[in-house]
Design a protein around this motif. Structure first.
Motif, short mmCIF file in Angstrom:
data_model
loop_
_atom_site.label_atom_id
_atom_site.label_comp_id
_atom_site.label_asym_id
_atom_site.label_seq_id
_atom_site.Cartn_x
_atom_site.Cartn_y
_atom_site.Cartn_z
N THR A 166 0.11 -1.15 -10.99
CA THR A 166 0.55 -1.34 -9.61
C THR A 166 0.24 -2.75 -9.12
O THR A 166 0.99 -3.33 -8.34
CB THR A 166 -0.09 -0.31 -8.65
OG1 THR A 166 -1.51 -0.44 -8.70
CG2 THR A 166 0.31 1.10 -9.02
N ARG A 178 -6.15 0.79 -1.09
CA ARG A 178 -4.83 0.62 -1.72
C ARG A 178 -4.06 1.92 -1.79
O ARG A 178 -2.86 1.96 -1.59
CB ARG A 178 -5.01 0.03 -3.12
CG ARG A 178 -5.66 -1.34 -3.12
CD ARG A 178 -5.91 -1.82 -4.53
NE ARG A 178 -6.67 -3.08 -4.55
CZ ARG A 178 -7.07 -3.69 -5.65
NH1 ARG A 178 -6.78 -3.15 -6.82
NH2 ARG A 178 -7.76 -4.80 -5.59
N ASN A 179 -4.76 3.01 -2.12
CA ASN A 179 -4.12 4.33 -2.15
C ASN A 179 -4.30 4.96 -0.78
O ASN A 179 -5.42 5.26 -0.37
CB ASN A 179 -4.75 5.19 -3.24
CG ASN A 179 -4.00 6.50 -3.44
OD1 ASN A 179 -3.26 6.95 -2.57
ND2 ASN A 179 -4.18 7.11 -4.59
N GLN A 180 -3.21 5.18 -0.07
CA GLN A 180 -3.27 5.70 1.29
C GLN A 180 -3.35 7.23 1.34
O GLN A 180 -3.35 7.82 2.42
CB GLN A 180 -2.08 5.20 2.09
CG GLN A 180 -2.13 3.71 2.34
CD GLN A 180 -3.34 3.27 3.14
OE1 GLN A 180 -3.51 3.70 4.29
NE2 GLN A 180 -4.20 2.47 2.54
N ALA A 181 -3.41 7.85 0.16
CA ALA A 181 -3.78 9.27 0.03
C ALA A 181 -2.86 10.25 0.73
O ALA A 181 -3.28 11.33 1.11
CB ALA A 181 -5.22 9.48 0.51
N ILE A 238 1.38 5.42 -7.89
CA ILE A 238 0.26 6.12 -8.53
C ILE A 238 0.63 7.58 -8.77
O ILE A 238 0.38 8.15 -9.84
CB ILE A 238 -1.00 6.01 -7.66
CG1 ILE A 238 -1.53 4.58 -7.69
CG2 ILE A 238 -2.08 6.98 -8.14
CD1 ILE A 238 -2.00 4.10 -9.04
N TRP A 239 1.23 8.21 -7.76
CA TRP A 239 1.69 9.60 -7.95
C TRP A 239 2.71 9.68 -9.08
O TRP A 239 2.71 10.63 -9.88
CB TRP A 239 2.31 10.13 -6.66
CG TRP A 239 3.02 11.44 -6.86
CD1 TRP A 239 2.45 12.67 -6.96
CD2 TRP A 239 4.44 11.64 -7.05
NE1 TRP A 239 3.42 13.63 -7.18
CE2 TRP A 239 4.64 13.02 -7.24
CE3 TRP A 239 5.54 10.79 -7.05
CZ2 TRP A 239 5.91 13.56 -7.44
CZ3 TRP A 239 6.79 11.32 -7.25
CH2 TRP A 239 6.98 12.69 -7.44
N GLN A 286 0.83 -1.21 0.00
CA GLN A 286 0.00 0.00 0.00
C GLN A 286 0.86 1.26 0.00
O GLN A 286 0.55 2.24 -0.69
CB GLN A 286 -0.92 -0.01 1.22
CG GLN A 286 -1.99 -1.10 1.18
CD GLN A 286 -2.69 -1.25 2.53
OE1 GLN A 286 -2.08 -1.69 3.50
NE2 GLN A 286 -3.95 -0.88 2.58
N THR A 303 0.93 3.74 -3.38
CA THR A 303 0.54 5.16 -3.31
C THR A 303 1.59 6.03 -3.99
O THR A 303 1.25 6.98 -4.72
CB THR A 303 0.37 5.57 -1.83
OG1 THR A 303 -0.60 4.72 -1.21
CG2 THR A 303 -0.08 7.01 -1.72
N TRP A 356 -3.68 1.67 -11.85
CA TRP A 356 -3.93 0.64 -10.84
C TRP A 356 -3.60 -0.74 -11.39
O TRP A 356 -3.11 -1.61 -10.65
CB TRP A 356 -5.37 0.70 -10.36
CG TRP A 356 -5.56 1.71 -9.27
CD1 TRP A 356 -6.36 2.80 -9.30
CD2 TRP A 356 -4.91 1.73 -8.00
NE1 TRP A 356 -6.25 3.51 -8.13
CE2 TRP A 356 -5.37 2.88 -7.31
CE3 TRP A 356 -3.98 0.90 -7.37
CZ2 TRP A 356 -4.93 3.20 -6.03
CZ3 TRP A 356 -3.54 1.22 -6.09
CH2 TRP A 356 -4.02 2.36 -5.43
#
Length: 479
Positions: free
Chosen positions: A458, A471-474, A449-450, A442, A446, A455
């Protein structure tokens, strides 16, 4: 299924390699098919992994300081014979440094190690975040499942080499040949010159091992040529020195042929990179300020800051080298603090804070450009450590807290689950060692993605990600 997919990828890679040159266009097409968005990117992004070798004691790095937590902390970090690795409190001489996360739960307060004043400045300024209790996981896991052995757990927990490898590869079977940084570089495929896509200043790094992208290694102070390649050698004048011809000579023997090809590529890459880099110091990328040891007050050169200066010099050469995406690996050792933890960790964390602050300020004006939103540094380590003290230090643990730094970070926040302070709670696997609540998958996804991956991509890199929600911890702002 994940293990099957890994085997399939290895089989395809082997077939392409055996097919020789005729398979190369197909191999390149595979990369292009998976990264159309990245191919069209006109911007630049870099990920910088700062690996803390040995397993950093996160309990003395990020500390809950509300009254209940602080009482438990002081008690459990003190041994029966009166020895203590507990730090002085907020406001005390040399005490922990308070921070104010914008998302802190009511009644909770936090601080950083006294040596991390420069990191506190970054956190308070919104350019650093803390990601709590990250560790190697196969899937969500409860303490009851762990104790009963009723759910899958990562192999060979608490082992330095194995957990370093698992942090950097996150392969489903714990024995991957590829690192997630290298696989990100494989799929992003955005560089005109792929030779400088994945770069380590700290020797061979599994994190940077890709299927197609080869990691490039430099020293902490920059690229190093093969010694005596163009110099006078054993009495032979430089103009007649046969060393270059010897080490790059073609051969009918496959092993010798490959060695010559690798050597020739290294010589060419070194020349290209060396000519593109701005100098270190005056007229180029500024030198780090002297590092002051918090224990002795003695000034010295911080080797981690020099590694990050080299990273900055390479980023500064991105246009000349035709680079849009890069992954870097730097490291600092000594975090296996079984003994002398108070003094040793103070020095180590001061070096981390000094180097990261230097890197942030350098990115703020890299040859006139503010690169902070385009470059993200994140920490990683073998594992965390036990909460209870062994007398003068701590022992191997599992989950740990980490920092993410950069202009694209949603800073001044703590992400993930900050556990209660103490032992015997629902995340205590033994002696306060934490059962992770966020997987490395995770954490890495993240960042990926940035960086520009989809997805689908990943999930190919992080085989366990399908087992987790959220999955994306933002902790990163959208690109």
């Amino acid at each position: 299924m994940s293990q099957y997919n890994q085997s399939r990828r290895k089989f395809v890679s082997s077939m392409l390699a055996m097919a020789g040159g005729s398979a190369l266009p197909f191999s390149l097409n595979l990369a292009a098919m998976g990264s159309a968005a990245a191919q069209n990117a006109s911007d630049y992004k870099a990920l910088v992994c700062l690996f803390l070798n040995g397993g950093n004691d996160h309990f003395n790095t990020v500390l809950p300081t509300d009254p209940e937590s602080w009482r438990a902390y002081q008690q459990l970090r003190t041994t029966a014979d009166g020895g203590s690795i507990a730090l002085p409190g907020v406001g005390a001489s040399g005490g922990v440094l308070p921070i104010s996360p914008t998302n802190a739960a009511a009644g909770r307060s936090f601080a950083l190690h006294p040596s991390m004043a420069a990191m506190k400045t970054l956190f308070d300024g919104g350019r650093a975040a803390i990601v709590a209790n990250v560790g190697t996981l196969v899937g969500p896991l409860t303490l009851a499942q762990y104790k009963a052995g009723s759910a899958a757990v990562p192999p060979r927990l608490f082992s330095h080499n194995d957990q370093q490898a698992l942090w950097q590869s996150v392969q489903a079977n714990g024995a991957g040949d590829f690192g997630w940084g290298g696989r990100i570089a494989d799929l992003i495929a955005a560089n005109t010159n792929s030779a400088f896509t994945a770069i380590s200043t700290a020797g061979t790094a599994l994190l940077l091992s890709g299927q197609k992208v080869r990691q490039y290694q430099v020293s902490g102070s920059g690229p190093k040529p093969i010694a005596n390649l163009d110099d006078k050698l054993f009495g032979v004048p430089a103009a007649a020195n046969p060393l270059r011809q010897i080490v790059t000579a073609d051969s009918s023997e496959p092993l010798f042929k490959e060695h010559a090809a690798v050597t020739a590529r290294a010589i060419s890459s070194n020349a290209t990179l060396s000519s593109a880099l701005p100098p270190a110091g005056a007229g180029g990328v500024p030198d780090p300020a002297p590092y002051i040891n918090p224990n002795t007050g003695v000034a010295s050169v911080n080797p981690l800051a020099l590694q990050l200066q080299t990273v900055a010099r390479i980023i500064a050469a991105r246009g000349t080298l035709g680079l849009k995406r890069q992954v870097f690996y730097v490291s600092l050792g000594g975090f296996d603090t079984h003994d002398f933890q108070r003094a040793n960790q103070a020095d180590l964390l001061a070096k981390v804070a000094h180097a990261v602050a230097y890197f942030d300020s350098t990115m703020a004006s890299l040859q006139g450009a503010d690169m902070r939103k385009q470059v993200t540094l994140f920490t990683a380590s073998d594992f965390g450590r036990t909460f209870t003290s062994n007398g003068d230090g701590t022992d191997h643990g599992w989950g740990s807290h980490h920092f993410v730094v950069g202009g694209a970070v949603k800073g001044r926040n703590i992400y993930g689950t900050m556990p209660v302070t103490g032992v015997g709670h629902n995340l205590d696997v033994s002696s306060g060692s934490l059962l992770p609540t966020m997987s490395v998958d995770q954490y890495g996804a993240t960042l990926a993605i940035w960086f520009g991956l989809s997805w689908t991509q990943t999930a190919d890199i992080f085989p366990n990600i399908v087992n987790f929600d959220g999955r994306n911890q933002a902790f990163m702002n959208p690109a």
